[in-house]
Design a protein around this motif. Structure first.
Motif, short mmCIF file in Angstrom:
data_model
loop_
_atom_site.label_atom_id
_atom_site.label_comp_id
_atom_site.label_asym_id
_atom_site.label_seq_id
_atom_site.Cartn_x
_atom_site.Cartn_y
_atom_site.Cartn_z
N PHE A 113 -23.41 4.34 -7.88
CA PHE A 113 -22.04 3.86 -8.15
C PHE A 113 -21.88 3.51 -9.63
CE2 PHE A 113 -18.92 0.25 -8.19
CZ PHE A 113 -17.79 1.05 -8.02
N GLU A 114 -22.91 2.93 -10.22
CA GLU A 114 -22.88 2.62 -11.66
C GLU A 114 -22.69 3.89 -12.48
OE1 GLU A 114 -26.44 0.57 -12.71
OE2 GLU A 114 -26.03 -1.16 -11.43
N ARG A 115 -23.39 4.95 -12.08
CA ARG A 115 -23.28 6.23 -12.79
C ARG A 115 -21.89 6.83 -12.62
NH1 ARG A 115 -29.00 8.41 -10.32
NH2 ARG A 115 -30.40 7.18 -11.65
N ILE A 116 -21.32 6.68 -11.43
CA ILE A 116 -19.97 7.20 -11.18
C ILE A 116 -18.96 6.48 -12.06
CG2 ILE A 116 -18.09 7.25 -9.46
CD1 ILE A 116 -20.10 9.44 -8.99
N LEU A 117 -19.08 5.16 -12.18
CA LEU A 117 -18.17 4.38 -13.03
C LEU A 117 -18.32 4.79 -14.49
CD1 LEU A 117 -18.40 0.72 -11.63
CD2 LEU A 117 -16.54 2.36 -11.33
N ALA A 118 -19.56 5.06 -14.91
CA ALA A 118 -19.84 5.38 -16.31
C ALA A 118 -19.20 6.69 -16.75
CB ALA A 118 -21.35 5.43 -16.55
N ARG A 119 -19.01 7.63 -15.81
CA ARG A 119 -18.44 8.93 -16.21
C ARG A 119 -16.92 8.88 -16.35
NH1 ARG A 119 -19.61 12.65 -10.81
NH2 ARG A 119 -17.80 12.00 -9.56
N LYS A 120 -16.29 7.81 -15.82
CA LYS A 120 -14.87 7.50 -16.05
C LYS A 120 -13.92 8.65 -15.69
CE LYS A 120 -15.90 4.16 -19.69
NZ LYS A 120 -15.73 3.78 -21.13
N ARG A 121 -14.10 9.17 -14.47
CA ARG A 121 -13.16 10.19 -13.99
C ARG A 121 -12.04 9.51 -13.23
NH1 ARG A 121 -16.98 14.98 -11.47
NH2 ARG A 121 -18.07 15.56 -13.42
#
Length: 354
Positions: A113-121
């Motif tokens: 989830f942290e990685r998903i937030l970091a990509r900012k789509r």
């Protein structure tokens, strides 16, 4: 070789695919095929749900392996192919028909989830609860046979990578899979079959690791690597290169000095770099790792300076791929110190004296 990649969102499937691309694999993605379909349908601002729906419709209409078939059609005569975005058992079966393998990639949900937030789509979920809810469909909850089956795909993977550490660790895991599959493929190509596969000895194993590490060396006069192991466990490694923060030969050229030997012979050496053996021993000192009683693996007979460091560090065995042309002095030193010296080949490594 054909490799299909499946896995949970944010696990690092794309990074695994990129690692394979760097190694010469031709990249394809079932998601790209779904996006093409969406655009043809006039849907440009699609969400994850839109793509899931379209992917399901394609599988329902044309068959569960259709997206992989479309990818393979684009690849045509490419030798090594990686197909990202495998989400259905039918897609796995299609890859298996081509003698391909499946790599599953997963990671703890919080890290993903942290990685998903970091990509900012814009289309991505904004809370952990939303993320978990979205994943229910990916895992196959409420889905038909033609739908999302990531959980089942992971369970049917040939290899499962837990990507919860660094990219370097992830690269090591991918390289291990490639080494294992390449060895298997070579065995089958020779007509031996996997049952006749011969596992390398520990010396062969560590020497192969040594050769891989040598590829990081930064002086073309002798790209050498070194591995120090004990009780069949790799402790440290090193390769030829300049001191930390100093320019490398590959960047600025060599720094030559001439050496006059006792017999009057003059040889030219590059003194910009530190030998692989020295770098490995320094690495052990830096990390506080005891190498007493260990075995050192290297490309050729260590030089006098390396030999002295090896003796004083407590290493008890040295395994070389080949001999160095001026090996006699080091061989005598090792014999006097009671260090076992082993050569894989009784050949002299060619040395560029200019």
């Amino acid at each position: 070789m054909i490799i299909g990649i499946t896995g949970t969102k944010g696990a690092g499937k794309g990074i695994v695919a990129e690692i394979l691309r760097e190694k010469g694999f031709f990249y394809l993605s079932t998601s790209d095929e779904v996006r093409k379909e969406a655009i043809e349908m006039g849907i440009n601002n699609y969400t994850i749900k839109d793509l899931q729906d379209i992917g399901n419709k394609i599988r329902e209409k044309f068959g569960k392996g259709e997206l992989v078939k479309r990818c393979l059609k684009e690849a045509r005569e490419k030798k090594d192919i990686v197909i990202d975005g495998i989400r259905n058992l039918g897609e796995i079966q299609e890859i298996k028909k081509q003698n391909g393998i499946i790599i599953g990639v997963d990671a703890p949900v919080e890290k993903r989830f942290e990685r998903i937030l970091a990509r900012k789509r814009e289309s991505d979920p904004k809370t952990l609860e939303e993320f978990k809810k979205m994943e229910e469909r990916d895992f196959g909850i409420g889905e038909k046979e033609e739908g999302q089956q990531v959980k089942l795909c992971l369970e049917n993977s040939d290899y499962l990578i837990l990507n919860d550490s660094s990219i370097e660790t992830l690269k090591t895991k991918v390289e291990y899979i490639l080494l294992k599959e390449t060895t298997k493929e070579e065995s089958i190509n020779r007509g031996e079959g996997i049952t006749n596969y011969k596992r390398p000895s520990w010396d062969e194993y560590f020497m192969e690791v040594c050769k891989t590490i040598a590829k990081r060396a930064t002086c073309d006069r002798g790209r050498s690597g070194c591995v120090i192991a004990k009780n069949n466990h790799l402790l440290v490694a090193g390769y030829v290169g300049s001191p930390k923060g100093f320019p490398h030969c590959d960047e600025v050229g060599h720094l030559f000095k001439k050496i006059i030997h006792e017999d009057g012979k003059v040889t030219t050496h590059c003194v910009r770099t530190i030998h692989a053996e020295q770098n490995a021993i320094c690495q052990a000192a830096k990390l506080g790792i005891s190498i007493e009683g260990a075995t050192l693996y290297c490309k050729m007979t260590p030089c006098r300076t390396c030999a002295m460091m090896i003796i004083n560090s407590g290493i008890k065995r040295v395994v070389c791929e080949k001999k160095y042309h001026a090996a006699k002095e080091s061989e005598e030193m090792f014999e006097r110190a009671g260090i076992e010296l082993v050569y894989f080949e009784d050949k002299v490594e060619e040395y560029k004296n200019q």
